[in-house]
Design an enzyme around this catalytic site. Structure first.
Site, PDB file in Angstrom:
ATOM      1  N   CYS A 111      77.082   0.388   9.845  1.00 11.07           N
ATOM      2  CA  CYS A 111      77.693  -0.043  10.899  1.00 11.07           C
ATOM      3  C   CYS A 111      78.950  -1.371  10.384  1.00 11.07           C
ATOM      4  O   CYS A 111      79.666  -1.674  10.944  1.00 11.07           O
ATOM      5  CB  CYS A 111      77.083  -0.584  12.023  1.00 11.07           C
ATOM      6  SG  CYS A 111      76.006   0.792  12.868  1.00 11.07           S
ATOM      7  N   HIS A 247      81.519  -4.894  16.370  1.00  9.80           N
ATOM      8  CA  HIS A 247      80.830  -3.474  16.140  1.00  9.80           C
ATOM      9  C   HIS A 247      80.406  -3.031  17.706  1.00  9.80           C
ATOM     10  O   HIS A 247      79.636  -3.970  18.504  1.00  9.80           O
ATOM     11  CB  HIS A 247      79.656  -3.478  15.112  1.00  9.80           C
ATOM     12  CG  HIS A 247      79.068  -2.152  15.444  1.00  9.80           C
ATOM     13  ND1 HIS A 247      79.439  -1.029  15.520  1.00  9.80           N
ATOM     14  CD2 HIS A 247      77.672  -2.174  15.469  1.00  9.80           C
ATOM     15  CE1 HIS A 247      78.628   0.010  15.534  1.00  9.80           C
ATOM     16  NE2 HIS A 247      77.462  -0.772  15.411  1.00  9.80           N
ATOM     17  N   ASN A 277      78.242   4.351  20.307  1.00  9.20           N
ATOM     18  CA  ASN A 277      78.192   3.527  18.988  1.00  9.20           C
ATOM     19  C   ASN A 277      78.284   4.398  17.688  1.00  9.20           C
ATOM     20  O   ASN A 277      77.715   5.641  17.612  1.00  9.20           O
ATOM     21  CB  ASN A 277      76.624   3.170  18.733  1.00  9.20           C
ATOM     22  CG  ASN A 277      76.502   2.426  17.465  1.00  9.20           C
ATOM     23  OD1 ASN A 277      77.402   2.465  16.588  1.00  9.20           O
ATOM     24  ND2 ASN A 277      75.440   1.728  17.314  1.00  9.20           N
TER      25      ASN A 277
HETATM   26  O1  UT7 Z   1      74.711  -0.007  15.408  1.00  5.87           O
HETATM   27  C1  UT7 Z   1      73.447  -0.740  15.198  1.00  5.87           C
HETATM   28  C2  UT7 Z   1      72.484   0.114  15.547  1.00  5.87           C
HETATM   29  N1  UT7 Z   1      71.547  -0.039  16.497  1.00  5.87           N
HETATM   30  C3  UT7 Z   1      71.681  -0.839  17.794  1.00  5.87           C
HETATM   31  O2  UT7 Z   1      72.275  -1.512  17.933  1.00  5.87           O
HETATM   32  C4  UT7 Z   1      70.668  -0.829  18.505  1.00  5.87           C
HETATM   33  C5  UT7 Z   1      70.033  -2.093  18.962  1.00  5.87           C
HETATM   34  N2  UT7 Z   1      69.021  -1.884  20.120  1.00  5.87           N
HETATM   35  C6  UT7 Z   1      69.341  -1.342  21.488  1.00  5.87           C
HETATM   36  O3  UT7 Z   1      70.488  -1.231  21.762  1.00  5.87           O
HETATM   37  C7  UT7 Z   1      68.160  -1.417  22.305  1.00  5.87           C
HETATM   38  O4  UT7 Z   1      67.001  -2.045  21.802  1.00  5.87           O
HETATM   39  C8  UT7 Z   1      68.005   0.183  23.093  1.00  5.87           C
HETATM   40  C9  UT7 Z   1      68.934   0.377  23.769  1.00  5.87           C
HETATM   41  C10 UT7 Z   1      67.823   1.001  21.781  1.00  5.87           C
HETATM   42  C11 UT7 Z   1      66.409   0.208  23.647  1.00  5.87           C
HETATM   43  O5  UT7 Z   1      66.643  -0.803  24.853  1.00  5.87           O
HETATM   44  P1  UT7 Z   1      65.499  -1.889  25.103  1.00  5.87           P
HETATM   45  O6  UT7 Z   1      65.812  -2.584  26.229  1.00  5.87           O
HETATM   46  O7  UT7 Z   1      65.419  -2.592  23.641  1.00  5.87           O
HETATM   47  O8  UT7 Z   1      64.443  -0.978  25.421  1.00  5.87           O
HETATM   48  P2  UT7 Z   1      62.952  -0.583  24.612  1.00  5.87           P
HETATM   49  O9  UT7 Z   1      63.167  -0.038  23.356  1.00  5.87           O
HETATM   50  O10 UT7 Z   1      62.217  -1.956  24.713  1.00  5.87           O
HETATM   51  O11 UT7 Z   1      62.151   0.292  25.676  1.00  5.87           O
HETATM   52  C12 UT7 Z   1      61.687  -0.036  26.913  1.00  5.87           C
HETATM   53  C13 UT7 Z   1      61.220   1.311  27.615  1.00  5.87           C
HETATM   54  C14 UT7 Z   1      60.152   1.888  26.792  1.00  5.87           C
HETATM   55  O12 UT7 Z   1      59.336   2.623  27.846  1.00  5.87           O
HETATM   56  P3  UT7 Z   1      57.873   1.600  27.899  1.00  5.87           P
HETATM   57  O13 UT7 Z   1      57.213   1.563  26.678  1.00  5.87           O
HETATM   58  O14 UT7 Z   1      58.160   0.348  28.481  1.00  5.87           O
HETATM   59  O15 UT7 Z   1      57.162   2.547  29.058  1.00  5.87           O
HETATM   60  C15 UT7 Z   1      60.965   3.021  26.248  1.00  5.87           C
HETATM   61  O16 UT7 Z   1      60.220   4.375  25.916  1.00  5.87           O
HETATM   62  O17 UT7 Z   1      62.220   2.157  27.782  1.00  5.87           O
HETATM   63  C16 UT7 Z   1      62.013   3.481  27.391  1.00  5.87           C
HETATM   64  N3  UT7 Z   1      63.127   4.176  26.962  1.00  5.87           N
HETATM   65  C17 UT7 Z   1      63.879   4.967  27.601  1.00  5.87           C
HETATM   66  N4  UT7 Z   1      63.705   5.162  28.945  1.00  5.87           N
HETATM   67  C18 UT7 Z   1      64.672   6.025  29.485  1.00  5.87           C
HETATM   68  C19 UT7 Z   1      63.371   4.173  25.639  1.00  5.87           C
HETATM   69  N5  UT7 Z   1      64.762   4.833  25.396  1.00  5.87           N
HETATM   70  C20 UT7 Z   1      64.894   5.491  26.981  1.00  5.87           C
HETATM   71  C21 UT7 Z   1      65.796   6.203  27.426  1.00  5.87           C
HETATM   72  N6  UT7 Z   1      65.585   6.491  28.650  1.00  5.87           N
HETATM   73  N7  UT7 Z   1      67.023   6.721  26.795  1.00  5.87           N
END
Ligand code: UT7
Length: 320
Positions: A111, A247, A277
């Site tokens: 990225c 980004h 993204n």
């Molecule tokens: O270009 C660089 C590349 N990457 C990035 O920039 C990614 C940076 N990170 C992020 O944008 C965020 O961490 C995410 C959007 C990927 C995830 O958001 P988060 O607030 O960090 O969620 P999390 O991974 O902590 O997950 C929270 C909950 C989990 O459920 P439990 O364990 O609390 O029951 C996940 O399983 O949300 C769940 N979850 C979803 N639920 C519905 C994860 N993805 C999804 C989804 N829909 N798509």
């Protein structure tokens, strides 16, 4: 003397995919995706290649600059999702657009790729190696995404953006670049596995794997540091900046960065709601949209900043 960006262009695949469409594939919802990322839709390739999207973006950038492909000295493509190892995407694009006199090669810094390519092109021009450059960021990440993994498949989109820059002009560009390979495990994507008559290796799926929370924390900490560092080099502060073109990974990351820099969120344009993204394509596509919308005014101070897998991050201060 310095360099000037005199043309921009971009290209997106025809197919647009909404959050509701994704909710039919994995257990997710429009509400969750919007709240956690700010993304509502993205463009997904149904056949368009990285090279084809890059060529279309380059043709538009050249048209915008009033230059021809034959005039191009250097053609750099930043990508982490080429269709093939060789020939590189830049050479494919060279053939497609007829940039017969260009030197063409690819660069992969995920990225941060477009920013690293812009810095490379700037250095080539400052060193007198070439007089102009087409700099491209292009991805078809949809072929690297595990479409059963709701943690990643909702984030990414496909597209390409290009800028045409040439040597000349008085306004200096300033850059900083950083890498931390010790944290590379936070965001990975395998390619082909070692498979020859002398080894037996278990085949693992070559999909994007990501520790989203770690990447989030890295971005909100390192990006403002990098921006402060490059502003220090330019003798400026964040208050002197008109636009921060970052980004486009997650709207909450952009908000966090704006807060750390004590800047109004309005100075941070976004398009991730429509395109998701797009890794190395994110910054040049957004630049092109801003230019075509008349939002890049002469004399503005612009900060670009990319961050992502590697880990890599960097920033640039430029005037338009
Ligand atoms: O270009 C660089 C590349 N990457 C990035 O920039 C990614 C940076 N990170 C992020 O944008 C965020 O961490 C995410 C959007 C990927 C995830 O958001 P988060 O607030 O960090 O969620 P999390 O991974 O902590 O997950 C929270 C909950 C989990 O459920 P439990 O364990 O609390 O029951 C996940 O399983 O949300 C769940 N979850 C979803 N639920 C519905 C994860 N993805 C999804 C989804 N829909 N798509």
């Amino acid at each position: 003397m310095s360099i000037r960006i005199i043309g921009t262009g971009s290209a997106l695949p025809a197919k647009s995919v909404t959050n509701e469409d994704l909710a039919k594939l994995v257990e997710t919802s429009d509400e969750w995706i919007r709240e956690r990322t700010g993304i509502a839709g993205r463009h997904i390739s149904t056949g368009e290649t990285v090279a084809e999207l890059s060529a279309a973006a380059c043709s538009r950038a050249l048209e915008d600059a009033g230059r021809t492909a034959e005039e191009v000295d250097l053609l750099l493509v930043a990508t982490c999702s080429p269709e093939c190892g060789v020939p590189c995407v830049a050479c494919q694009v060279q053939g497609m657009i007829g940039a017969a006199h260009a030197v063409a090669f690819d660069l992969n810094a995920a990225c941060s790729g477009f920013l690293f390519a812009l810095h490379t092109a700037w250095a080539y021009m400052e060193a007198g190696i070439c007089r102009n450059a087409l700099i491209v960021g292009a991805e078809v990440l949809s072929k690297l995404v595990d479409w059963t993994d709701r943690g990643t498949c909702i984030l990414f989109g496909d597209g390409a953006g290009a800028v045409f820059a040439e040597y000349g002009g008085k306004e200096k560009f300033y850059f900083v670049q950083h890498s931390d390979g010790s944290k590379g495990g936070a965001l990975t994507c395998d390619t082909r596995q070692l498979k020859n008559p002398y080894v037996e290796m278990p085949m693992e799926a070559p999909w994007i794997r990501m520790d989203g929370r770690e990447i989030f924390a890295f971005a909100v900490r390192r990006v403002p540091e990098g921006i402060e560092e490059v502003l220090g080099k330019a003798g400026m502060t964040a208050d002197d900046v008109d636009l921060f073109v970052l980004h486009q990974a997650n709207y909450r990351i952009i908000e966090g960065i704006a807060k750390r820099l004590k800047q109004d969120a309005e100075k941070f344009p976004v398009n991730l709601d429509r395109v998701g993204n797009m890794s190395s394509a994110a910054i040049p596509v957004l630049l092109d949209e801003l230019k075509r919308a008349g939002r890049l005014k002469s004399g503005m101070n612009i900060v670009l900043s990319g961050f992502g897998a590697g880990l890599t991050w960097g920033a640039c201060v430029m005037k338009v």
